[in-house]
Write a protein that holds these residues in place. Structure first.
Motif, PDB file in Angstrom:
ATOM      1  N   MET A  51      53.831  37.043  18.571  1.00  0.00           N
ATOM      2  CA  MET A  51      53.200  37.625  17.158  1.00  0.00           C
ATOM      3  C   MET A  51      54.793  37.588  16.370  1.00  0.00           C
ATOM      4  O   MET A  51      55.818  37.315  16.982  1.00  0.00           O
ATOM      5  N   ARG A  52      54.510  37.617  15.214  1.00  0.00           N
ATOM      6  CA  ARG A  52      55.653  37.457  14.080  1.00  0.00           C
ATOM      7  C   ARG A  52      55.714  38.951  13.399  1.00  0.00           C
ATOM      8  O   ARG A  52      54.593  39.088  12.956  1.00  0.00           O
ATOM      9  N   GLY A  53      56.641  39.565  12.876  1.00  0.00           N
ATOM     10  CA  GLY A  53      56.534  40.577  12.409  1.00  0.00           C
ATOM     11  C   GLY A  53      57.788  41.148  11.410  1.00  0.00           C
ATOM     12  O   GLY A  53      58.670  40.277  11.276  1.00  0.00           O
ATOM     13  N   LEU A  54      57.372  41.877  10.321  1.00  0.00           N
ATOM     14  CA  LEU A  54      58.319  42.264   9.359  1.00  0.00           C
ATOM     15  C   LEU A  54      58.357  43.823   9.152  1.00  0.00           C
ATOM     16  O   LEU A  54      57.030  44.185   9.535  1.00  0.00           O
ATOM     17  N   ARG A  55      59.213  44.428   9.052  1.00  0.00           N
ATOM     18  CA  ARG A  55      59.455  45.890   8.940  1.00  0.00           C
ATOM     19  C   ARG A  55      59.749  46.171   7.601  1.00  0.00           C
ATOM     20  O   ARG A  55      60.786  45.571   7.038  1.00  0.00           O
ATOM     21  N   ASP A  56      59.143  46.982   6.968  1.00  0.00           N
ATOM     22  CA  ASP A  56      59.537  47.480   5.613  1.00  0.00           C
ATOM     23  C   ASP A  56      60.801  48.611   5.687  1.00  0.00           C
ATOM     24  O   ASP A  56      60.598  49.561   6.317  1.00  0.00           O
ATOM     25  N   LEU A  57      61.854  48.208   5.069  1.00  0.00           N
ATOM     26  CA  LEU A  57      63.105  49.014   5.314  1.00  0.00           C
ATOM     27  C   LEU A  57      62.813  50.408   4.413  1.00  0.00           C
ATOM     28  O   LEU A  57      63.558  51.452   5.212  1.00  0.00           O
ATOM     29  N   LYS A  58      62.195  50.651   3.648  1.00  0.00           N
ATOM     30  CA  LYS A  58      62.100  51.927   3.111  1.00  0.00           C
ATOM     31  C   LYS A  58      61.103  52.757   3.766  1.00  0.00           C
ATOM     32  O   LYS A  58      61.287  53.948   4.126  1.00  0.00           O
ATOM     33  N   THR A  59      60.052  52.170   4.161  1.00  0.00           N
ATOM     34  CA  THR A  59      58.844  52.997   4.640  1.00  0.00           C
ATOM     35  C   THR A  59      58.752  52.878   6.463  1.00  0.00           C
ATOM     36  O   THR A  59      58.153  53.681   6.785  1.00  0.00           O
ATOM     37  N   GLY A  60      59.312  51.914   6.968  1.00  0.00           N
ATOM     38  CA  GLY A  60      59.219  51.836   8.176  1.00  0.00           C
ATOM     39  C   GLY A  60      58.036  50.947   8.610  1.00  0.00           C
ATOM     40  O   GLY A  60      57.827  50.986  10.119  1.00  0.00           O
ATOM     41  N   GLU A  61      57.143  50.838   7.681  1.00  0.00           N
ATOM     42  CA  GLU A  61      55.770  50.178   8.122  1.00  0.00           C
ATOM     43  C   GLU A  61      56.108  48.845   9.072  1.00  0.00           C
ATOM     44  O   GLU A  61      57.118  48.039   8.475  1.00  0.00           O
ATOM     45  N   LEU A  62      55.215  48.268   9.826  1.00  0.00           N
ATOM     46  CA  LEU A  62      55.545  47.248  10.687  1.00  0.00           C
ATOM     47  C   LEU A  62      54.018  46.472  10.260  1.00  0.00           C
ATOM     48  O   LEU A  62      53.251  46.912  10.177  1.00  0.00           O
ATOM     49  N   PHE A  63      54.472  45.065   9.692  1.00  0.00           N
ATOM     50  CA  PHE A  63      53.365  44.157   9.686  1.00  0.00           C
ATOM     51  C   PHE A  63      53.622  42.917  10.651  1.00  0.00           C
ATOM     52  O   PHE A  63      54.693  42.332  10.754  1.00  0.00           O
ATOM     53  N   LEU A  64      52.332  42.676  11.274  1.00  0.00           N
ATOM     54  CA  LEU A  64      52.391  41.711  12.442  1.00  0.00           C
ATOM     55  C   LEU A  64      51.278  40.717  12.143  1.00  0.00           C
ATOM     56  O   LEU A  64      50.127  40.948  11.466  1.00  0.00           O
ATOM     57  N   THR A  65      51.601  39.531  12.276  1.00  0.00           N
ATOM     58  CA  THR A  65      50.716  38.419  12.387  1.00  0.00           C
ATOM     59  C   THR A  65      50.847  37.415  13.445  1.00  0.00           C
ATOM     60  O   THR A  65      52.024  37.229  14.138  1.00  0.00           O
ATOM     61  N   ASP A  66      49.654  36.731  13.870  1.00  0.00           N
ATOM     62  CA  ASP A  66      50.014  35.779  15.089  1.00  0.00           C
ATOM     63  C   ASP A  66      50.542  34.586  14.756  1.00  0.00           C
ATOM     64  O   ASP A  66      50.235  33.908  13.552  1.00  0.00           O
ATOM     65  N   GLU A  67      51.572  34.171  15.243  1.00  0.00           N
ATOM     66  CA  GLU A  67      52.529  32.981  14.901  1.00  0.00           C
ATOM     67  C   GLU A  67      51.654  31.947  14.671  1.00  0.00           C
ATOM     68  O   GLU A  67      51.856  30.783  13.857  1.00  0.00           O
TER      69      GLU A  67
END
Length: 75
Positions: A51-67
């Protein structure tokens, strides 16, 4: 165009996140859109294998996708 829209293709999983921070599973197109958005994001790839992920620095939300979706380009 507002950058705080909820991703269309997301699934929230409370098992990987705290009650205050949502984890979203998004498709490759949405993940790419988030990468180039004006939201402040950081890489967050250590949550699950393949999985590859991005974290929003403002809200802390984590977004994941299958690589594999990022390489394949079909999703």
């Amino acid at each position: 165009m507002p950058s705080t829209l909820e991703p269309k293709n997301s699934f929230v999983n409370s098992n990987l996140s705290t009650p205050e921070i949502a984890t979203h599973y998004v498709d490759a197109a949405e993940f790419r859109r988030l990468i180039v958005s004006n939201r402040r994001m950081e890489r967050a790839d250590n949550f699950a294998p393949k999985m590859r992920g991005l974290r929003d620095l403002k809200t802390g939300e984590l977004f994941l996708t299958d690589e594999r979706w990022l390489i394949d380009g079909k999703r």
